[in-house]
Design a protein around this motif. Sequence first.
Motif, short mmCIF file in Angstrom:
data_model
loop_
_atom_site.label_atom_id
_atom_site.label_comp_id
_atom_site.label_asym_id
_atom_site.label_seq_id
_atom_site.Cartn_x
_atom_site.Cartn_y
_atom_site.Cartn_z
N ARG A 23 -0.91 2.71 -16.89
CA ARG A 23 -1.86 3.38 -15.99
C ARG A 23 -1.48 3.03 -14.55
O ARG A 23 -1.51 1.86 -14.16
CB ARG A 23 -3.27 2.92 -16.29
CG ARG A 23 -4.28 3.58 -15.39
CD ARG A 23 -5.67 3.16 -15.74
NE ARG A 23 -6.58 3.83 -14.82
CZ ARG A 23 -7.86 3.83 -14.97
NH1 ARG A 23 -8.42 3.21 -15.98
NH2 ARG A 23 -8.62 4.43 -14.09
N ILE A 24 -1.12 4.03 -13.76
CA ILE A 24 -0.69 3.83 -12.38
C ILE A 24 -1.90 3.99 -11.44
O ILE A 24 -2.59 5.00 -11.48
CB ILE A 24 0.40 4.85 -11.97
CG1 ILE A 24 1.57 4.81 -12.95
CG2 ILE A 24 0.85 4.62 -10.53
CD1 ILE A 24 2.31 3.52 -13.01
N LEU A 25 -2.12 2.98 -10.61
CA LEU A 25 -3.16 3.00 -9.59
C LEU A 25 -2.46 2.90 -8.24
O LEU A 25 -1.98 1.83 -7.86
CB LEU A 25 -4.15 1.86 -9.79
CG LEU A 25 -4.88 1.89 -11.15
CD1 LEU A 25 -5.52 0.55 -11.44
CD2 LEU A 25 -5.91 2.99 -11.16
N ALA A 26 -2.37 4.01 -7.55
CA ALA A 26 -1.62 4.07 -6.31
C ALA A 26 -2.36 3.37 -5.18
O ALA A 26 -3.58 3.44 -5.08
CB ALA A 26 -1.37 5.53 -5.92
N GLY A 27 -1.59 2.71 -4.34
CA GLY A 27 -2.14 2.07 -3.15
C GLY A 27 -1.02 1.63 -2.23
O GLY A 27 -0.04 1.04 -2.68
N SER A 28 -1.18 1.92 -0.95
CA SER A 28 -0.18 1.52 0.03
C SER A 28 -0.76 0.61 1.10
O SER A 28 -0.04 -0.16 1.71
CB SER A 28 0.44 2.75 0.70
OG SER A 28 1.10 3.54 -0.25
N ILE A 33 -5.20 -0.94 -2.16
CA ILE A 33 -4.78 -1.87 -3.21
C ILE A 33 -5.99 -2.65 -3.74
O ILE A 33 -6.15 -2.81 -4.95
CB ILE A 33 -3.69 -2.81 -2.67
CG1 ILE A 33 -2.40 -2.00 -2.42
CG2 ILE A 33 -3.44 -3.97 -3.61
CD1 ILE A 33 -1.38 -2.71 -1.56
N LEU A 34 -6.84 -3.13 -2.87
CA LEU A 34 -8.04 -3.85 -3.30
C LEU A 34 -8.97 -2.95 -4.09
O LEU A 34 -9.57 -3.37 -5.10
CB LEU A 34 -8.77 -4.46 -2.10
CG LEU A 34 -8.04 -5.62 -1.41
CD1 LEU A 34 -8.71 -5.98 -0.10
CD2 LEU A 34 -7.96 -6.82 -2.33
N ASN A 35 -9.11 -1.70 -3.67
CA ASN A 35 -9.92 -0.74 -4.43
C ASN A 35 -9.34 -0.51 -5.81
O ASN A 35 -10.09 -0.42 -6.79
CB ASN A 35 -10.05 0.59 -3.68
CG ASN A 35 -10.99 0.50 -2.50
OD1 ASN A 35 -11.86 -0.36 -2.44
ND2 ASN A 35 -10.82 1.39 -1.55
N ALA A 36 -8.03 -0.40 -5.90
CA ALA A 36 -7.39 -0.20 -7.20
C ALA A 36 -7.63 -1.41 -8.10
O ALA A 36 -7.92 -1.27 -9.29
CB ALA A 36 -5.89 0.04 -7.01
N TRP A 37 -7.55 -2.60 -7.55
CA TRP A 37 -7.77 -3.82 -8.32
C TRP A 37 -9.19 -3.86 -8.89
O TRP A 37 -9.39 -4.17 -10.06
CB TRP A 37 -7.51 -5.05 -7.45
CG TRP A 37 -7.71 -6.35 -8.15
CD1 TRP A 37 -8.79 -7.19 -8.07
CD2 TRP A 37 -6.80 -7.00 -9.04
NE1 TRP A 37 -8.61 -8.28 -8.85
CE2 TRP A 37 -7.39 -8.20 -9.46
CE3 TRP A 37 -5.53 -6.66 -9.53
CZ2 TRP A 37 -6.76 -9.09 -10.35
CZ3 TRP A 37 -4.91 -7.54 -10.42
CH2 TRP A 37 -5.53 -8.73 -10.81
N THR A 38 -10.16 -3.52 -8.06
CA THR A 38 -11.54 -3.54 -8.52
C THR A 38 -11.84 -2.40 -9.49
O THR A 38 -12.81 -2.47 -10.24
CB THR A 38 -12.54 -3.51 -7.35
OG1 THR A 38 -12.33 -2.33 -6.58
CG2 THR A 38 -12.38 -4.73 -6.46
N ALA A 39 -11.01 -1.36 -9.50
CA ALA A 39 -11.20 -0.22 -10.40
C ALA A 39 -10.50 -0.41 -11.75
O ALA A 39 -10.57 0.48 -12.59
CB ALA A 39 -10.70 1.06 -9.73
N LEU A 40 -9.84 -1.53 -11.95
CA LEU A 40 -9.16 -1.75 -13.23
C LEU A 40 -10.17 -1.71 -14.37
O LEU A 40 -11.26 -2.27 -14.27
CB LEU A 40 -8.46 -3.12 -13.24
CG LEU A 40 -7.21 -3.26 -12.40
CD1 LEU A 40 -6.79 -4.72 -12.33
CD2 LEU A 40 -6.09 -2.40 -12.94
#
Length: 74
Positions: A23-28, A33-40
């Motif tokens: 599952r790819i959670l894009a972030g630059s 990146i922090l939003n993607a981490w919390t959305a895991l």
Amino acid sequence: MFATVAAIGEPALLAGYGLAGVRILAGSTDAEILNAWTALPADTAFVILTPRSAQALERALSDPRSPMTVVVPQ
């Protein structure tokens, strides 16, 4: 039941992992990146990080309850 494997970071560096079912959670940016981490998902067991993502998540990664991580080489 299978655990989720996810990847967080710049899409260009992680695109190939999606072919393997990751599952790819894009972030630059740090915020993305922090939003993607919390959305895991709660069942995430393993997270592949780009070097940029690892830097942005340094503090979160020190939590012993966080999923196992690995940083892809540059």
